[in-house]
Motif scaffolding. Structure first.
Motif, PDB file in Angstrom:
ATOM      1  N   SER A 279       0.832  -1.198   0.000  1.00  0.00           N
ATOM      2  CA  SER A 279       0.000   0.000   0.000  1.00  0.00           C
ATOM      3  C   SER A 279       0.867   1.249   0.000  1.00  0.00           C
ATOM      4  O   SER A 279       1.909   1.300   0.647  1.00  0.00           O
ATOM      5  CB  SER A 279      -0.909  -0.004   1.227  1.00  0.00           C
TER       6      SER A 279
ATOM      7  N   VAL B 116      -2.100  -4.247   2.150  1.00  0.00           N
ATOM      8  CA  VAL B 116      -3.425  -4.866   2.127  1.00  0.00           C
ATOM      9  C   VAL B 116      -3.316  -6.265   1.535  1.00  0.00           C
ATOM     10  O   VAL B 116      -2.359  -6.593   0.820  1.00  0.00           O
ATOM     11  CB  VAL B 116      -4.420  -4.012   1.311  1.00  0.00           C
TER      12      VAL B 116
ATOM     13  N   LYS C  99      -4.063  -5.471   6.130  1.00  0.00           N
ATOM     14  CA  LYS C  99      -5.455  -5.057   6.224  1.00  0.00           C
ATOM     15  C   LYS C  99      -6.258  -5.785   5.151  1.00  0.00           C
ATOM     16  O   LYS C  99      -5.930  -5.691   3.965  1.00  0.00           O
ATOM     17  CB  LYS C  99      -5.556  -3.537   6.041  1.00  0.00           C
TER      18      LYS C  99
ATOM     19  N   VAL D  46      -9.007  -6.426   2.544  1.00  0.00           N
ATOM     20  CA  VAL D  46      -9.925  -5.663   1.696  1.00  0.00           C
ATOM     21  C   VAL D  46     -10.546  -6.624   0.700  1.00  0.00           C
ATOM     22  O   VAL D  46     -10.235  -7.818   0.672  1.00  0.00           O
ATOM     23  CB  VAL D  46      -9.196  -4.506   0.967  1.00  0.00           C
TER      24      VAL D  46
ATOM     25  N   SER E 171     -12.806  -2.746  -5.472  1.00  0.00           N
ATOM     26  CA  SER E 171     -13.600  -1.986  -4.514  1.00  0.00           C
ATOM     27  C   SER E 171     -12.909  -0.648  -4.254  1.00  0.00           C
ATOM     28  O   SER E 171     -11.704  -0.493  -4.466  1.00  0.00           O
ATOM     29  CB  SER E 171     -13.775  -2.765  -3.214  1.00  0.00           C
ATOM     30  N   SER E 172     -13.681   0.314  -3.789  1.00  0.00           N
ATOM     31  CA  SER E 172     -13.113   1.638  -3.554  1.00  0.00           C
ATOM     32  C   SER E 172     -12.014   1.603  -2.495  1.00  0.00           C
ATOM     33  O   SER E 172     -11.026   2.338  -2.580  1.00  0.00           O
ATOM     34  CB  SER E 172     -14.232   2.604  -3.118  1.00  0.00           C
ATOM     35  N   GLU E 173     -12.139   0.704  -1.506  1.00  0.00           N
ATOM     36  CA  GLU E 173     -11.135   0.597  -0.448  1.00  0.00           C
ATOM     37  C   GLU E 173      -9.806   0.090  -0.998  1.00  0.00           C
ATOM     38  O   GLU E 173      -8.739   0.619  -0.684  1.00  0.00           O
ATOM     39  CB  GLU E 173     -11.643  -0.338   0.648  1.00  0.00           C
TER      40      GLU E 173
ATOM     41  N   ARG F  75      -8.195   2.837  -3.274  1.00  0.00           N
ATOM     42  CA  ARG F  75      -7.521   3.912  -2.524  1.00  0.00           C
ATOM     43  C   ARG F  75      -6.166   3.466  -1.996  1.00  0.00           C
ATOM     44  O   ARG F  75      -5.223   4.250  -1.936  1.00  0.00           O
ATOM     45  CB  ARG F  75      -8.409   4.366  -1.355  1.00  0.00           C
ATOM     46  N   ALA F  76      -6.057   2.177  -1.637  1.00  0.00           N
ATOM     47  CA  ALA F  76      -4.798   1.688  -1.075  1.00  0.00           C
ATOM     48  C   ALA F  76      -3.746   1.440  -2.146  1.00  0.00           C
ATOM     49  O   ALA F  76      -2.560   1.641  -1.923  1.00  0.00           O
ATOM     50  CB  ALA F  76      -5.051   0.394  -0.292  1.00  0.00           C
TER      51      ALA F  76
END
Length: 561
Positions: A387, A393, A427, A429, A490-492, A495-496
């Motif tokens: 990330s 992630v 993390k 996701v 996905s948006s998450e 972003r990462a």
């Protein structure tokens, strides 16, 4: 007793390879034919040339040419893909022949069925089968399955719609035949969720009033047959869909029936001795919970506004490379494409193999196959990404391989399963969907002119792509494949990983170029290719800077200098 609308069914379930006894030994393929008439089953093997002779015999004697017969191929006719495609076409064709009354006698002679059985089959076809409406639904379902393996989903859907409108009592013979055909589908990847849903309806008191007959027949089946449902995979939510609830209810029925018969110790064996699945079932049962239904990620839409797409500059890259991206409302989408002179099998191995994937894919930092189900062409895969902001992630995905003709699909989609635990320092996701499409073009492509464009985003891009010559890819290799990758993040995750996706971002370009180099057996030049990529990216950045400077005007350009 077997069920079919004409009391006679025929199928080609598999093939085998044989060595010729001639001087120069040559391996040839034989097709295994199953002909069933009531309790009588006849198995015989035939070669492609014998099918071709049967086609000519039917054409000469009854003057009918039945379409759908596979054409003769001189090149690559021994590859597994070609053999499987030919088997499916022969299966459909011979079922069409069996529907013609004038061709049945010729077909039975081709199968070398004994005279007594042949006369019984011919006489039975002239009579109308006396079956109930429910039995006829089962017979039609079996006939559709025998015609083609690819239409199993449609066959289950049609049976579900027809049968639960009638809801009549089934004969014992029909119940046995229905379970024998429906239960293996519950463990087959493509149709597993739909087949398990139909089976749970048959066992439900609310949906079918004769459910006790189905339950009694189910628990009397052989344990190996029950294992083929792969209830452990449904409980662990490995299969896509909401089949965990149905699997839990079916497990409860089997467990209760086995407890009454003092054979509860065999229940875990039916779950393929999976400790994880047994623990999940025990937890849900003790807490009296029903597994929550999880929605499948929405599939990537095909009809969208093409004006939103932006393309990276890949003019200096070989293989007609193209990379496009755009931001949607709830996701970030990318499309990439490249032509590679290699076989489908080699490219597929580069995508799936752990060590090879980490060599060419510079976009990821970790790749691990957690569990492999060879018989399903099904894998549980863990990904990790470095990330740009915060923690790295990771993803828990299910990988599915699907072959349709000359095109192979490798699909990754997020899955929640206890088999892939959360990793320390990462993390978790979700990636909605990522699909690799490997299409074999072969050596019949027009290599002297140009490749077809990968996408038609706009008319300007189409004209630009058509001017790219094939000289970049060479013309000496025998195989040619078109590889495309469509990803919906996905948006998450976006972003990462993709906080800045522009001309300066070279991960996609490097990954595709490395994949092409390794597939074309140029691994030794990987460092040189990476240096060339860096020079190309530096050149792209310089061109972009000059383009921006020229748009500012002469005064501001001098001021910036």
């Amino acid at each position: 007793m077997d069920l079919s609308d004409g009391c006679f069914s025929i199928s080609i379930p598999r093939t085998r390879s044989q060595e010729s006894k001639q001087l120069f030994q040559k391996v040839f393929t034989e097709y295994e034919i199953h002909a069933k008439f009531h309790s009588y089953t006849h198995v015989i093997y035939r070669r492609y040339r014998q099918f071709s002779a049967l086609k000519e015999q039917i054409k000469c004697l009854i003057h009918i040419c039945i379409p759908g017969f596979p054409k003769k191929s001189l090149l690559h006719n021994k590859t597994p893909l070609c053999i499987e495609r030919r088997r499916e076409m022969l299966n459909l064709w011979i079922n069409e022949v069996s529907q013609l009354d004038s061709a049945v006698d010729i077909l039975l002679q081709f199968l070398e069925i004994p005279d007594q059985k042949r006369e019984a089959i011919l006489s039975q076809r002239q009579k109308e089968c006396k079956m109930s409406s429910a039995d006829r639904c089962v017979a039609a379902f079996i006939r559709r399955l025998n015609k083609s393996d690819k239409n199993s989903t449609k066959a289950v859907q049609k049976f579900d719609n027809e049968f639960f409108e009638i809801r009549e009592e089934l004969s014992k013979n029909a119940i046995w035949m229905l379970l024998n055909h429906l239960i293996p589908l519950c463990g087959t990847l493509v149709v597993a969720s739909k087949a398990l849903d139909s089976l749970s309806k048959l066992l439900s008191r609310d949906r079918y009033r004769f459910y006790t007959d189905i339950q009694e027949a189910l628990v009397k089946l052989d344990q190996e047959h029950l294992k083929s449902m792969n209830l452990d995979l449904h409980l662990l939510k490995v299969f896509q869909g909401d089949s965990a609830e149905q699997a839990f209810q079916i497990c409860k029925i089997i467990d209760e029936c086995m407890a009454r018969n003092s054979s509860s110790h065999m229940f875990k064996y039916i779950l393929n001795n999976s400790d994880e699945a047994f623990q999940v079932y025990s937890t849900w049962q003790s807490q009296e919970l029903i597994p929550s239904q999880e929605l499948i990620p929405a599939q990537i839409q095909t009809k969208k506004d093409k004006s939103d797409w932006r393309c990276l500059n890949t003019n200096n890259y070989p293989g007609n490379m193209m990379i496009c991206f755009r931001s949607a409302e709830d996701c970030f989408e990318t499309r990439s494409s490249i032509f590679i002179e290699s076989s489908v099998e080699k490219i597929l191995n580069l995508i799936l193999d752990t060590e090879l994937r980490l060599k060419w894919d510079t976009y990821i930092s970790g790749y691990e196959i957690v569990k492999e189900y060879e018989f399903l062409k099904h894998y549980l895969v863990w990904f990790s990404f470095p990330s740009e902001k915060g923690k790295p992630v990771d993803l828990a995905t299910v990988c599915t391989i699907r072959i349709e003709g000359e095109t192979t699909y490798v699909e990754y989609s997020s899955v929640k399963t206890p088999l892939i635990n959360n990793r320390l320092g990462y993390k978790r996701v979700e990636c909605k969907r990522s699909v690799y499409k490997i299409k074999s073009i072969g050596n019949d492509a027009e290599r002297s002119s140009s490749f077809p464009s990968a996408y038609s985003i706009s008319s300007n891009e189409e004209s630009t792509d058509s001017n790219r010559s094939v000289g970049d890819c060479g013309s000496k290799e025998e195989f040619l494949c078109h590889v495309t990758c469509k990803t919906q993040m996905s948006s998450e995750l976006a972003r990462a990983v993709c906080s800045e996706f522009s001309e300066e971002t070279s991960h996609y370009k490097e990954s595709l170029q490395n994949l092409k180099a390794m597939a074309e057996q140029k691994e030794g030049n990987m460092k040189t290719i990476q240096k060339v990529n860096q020079l190309r990216d530096a050149l792209d950045r310089k061109v972009q800077k000059e383009r921006r400077t020229s748009q500012l005007g002469p005064f501001r350009a001098r001021y910036m200098k």
